[in-house]
Enzyme design. Sequence first.
Site, short mmCIF file in Angstrom:
data_model
loop_
_atom_site.label_atom_id
_atom_site.label_comp_id
_atom_site.label_asym_id
_atom_site.label_seq_id
_atom_site.Cartn_x
_atom_site.Cartn_y
_atom_site.Cartn_z
N SER A 160 0.73 -1.16 -0.03
CA SER A 160 0.11 -0.09 -0.10
C SER A 160 0.85 1.25 -0.03
CB SER A 160 -0.80 -0.17 1.09
OG SER A 160 -1.89 1.00 1.13
N ASP A 194 -9.86 -5.06 -4.44
CA ASP A 194 -9.20 -3.67 -3.99
C ASP A 194 -9.55 -2.72 -4.61
OD1 ASP A 194 -7.55 -2.09 -2.84
OD2 ASP A 194 -5.89 -3.12 -3.28
N HIS A 238 -8.02 -5.43 -0.26
CA HIS A 238 -6.77 -4.83 -0.01
C HIS A 238 -5.96 -5.43 1.32
CE1 HIS A 238 -3.85 -1.18 -0.53
NE2 HIS A 238 -4.01 -0.91 0.61
#
Length: 314
Positions: free
Chosen positions: A158, A254, A286
């Site tokens: 991320s 995601d 995610h």
Amino acid sequence: MESTKKQVSLEVLPWLVVHSDGTLERLAGTEVCPPGLDPETGVLSKDIIIDPKTGLSARIYRPDSIQPGQKLPVVLYFHGGAFLIASASLPNYHTSINKLVAQANIIAVSVNYRLAPEHPLPTAYEDSWNALQGVQAGNEPWINDYADFNQFFLAGDSAGANISHHLAFRAKQSNHTVKIKGIGMIHPYFWGTQPVGSEVTDEARKQMVDGWWRFVCPSDKGSDDPWINPFADGSPNLEGLECERVIITVAERDILRERGKMYYEKLVNSKWRGNAEIMETKGKDHVFHIFEPDCDEAKEMVRRLALFINQVEA
């Protein structure tokens, strides 16, 4: 009797709230666990200070079974959390890195960069760059004894994948001496003003992510700031990415999936001379591997990352 309950003036969900008196309350990512020997994986870890002036620290990992004189690949890892939450000592991250170190047989350094909004961007990038330099400075015995800097990797999930991207360009610009062999980008946090793919129909999540970025990096460029949009005006051309290999992982559910796929496509269609691969996990959202480290899909993703680090075909 007058209520002492604080009033919320701003919500940045699901990460934190800001109260009317200016105090900040994080709603996630605040748990910590100590380093040490993990009996499940046989991985040993300890916490180190990289920069006493800023308090920049990291958690370093190695297989407990490593032999004197043995040299292993080094992975400098950056955790996720939208630049707002989490740390290297968060139990979920500690578990994840233990598993990666065991699977790939590596040295890993998980960086505790400082978080927004207390430390506005680009502090996280500066801390991460200082961590890269600090790891290579020769002050840590585990690094000196066991690290093979001919096999030096950046990795992150991320926001951490975003950091890895920017560090690779900074390394190129600074003529950094240690070459980055590869980058592992797990569900990279890239974004943009114009919606793409599923973002077009998922207005709620598009607006939510827009809001996260406005909070950590208020600017007139919004989600087209080069920090978050690698294709916006002012962003370096991907052909200059300073590494030989890249793996990008995305997850089917995601909201950031399309951005990761776009990054891969633009990278392989550029004049970049490296090798790139992409892995998509079906049915997952995610950073699922952080929350479900023992599911089959997480195990497969860690296996692929280990193969990537060790240059073995999947």
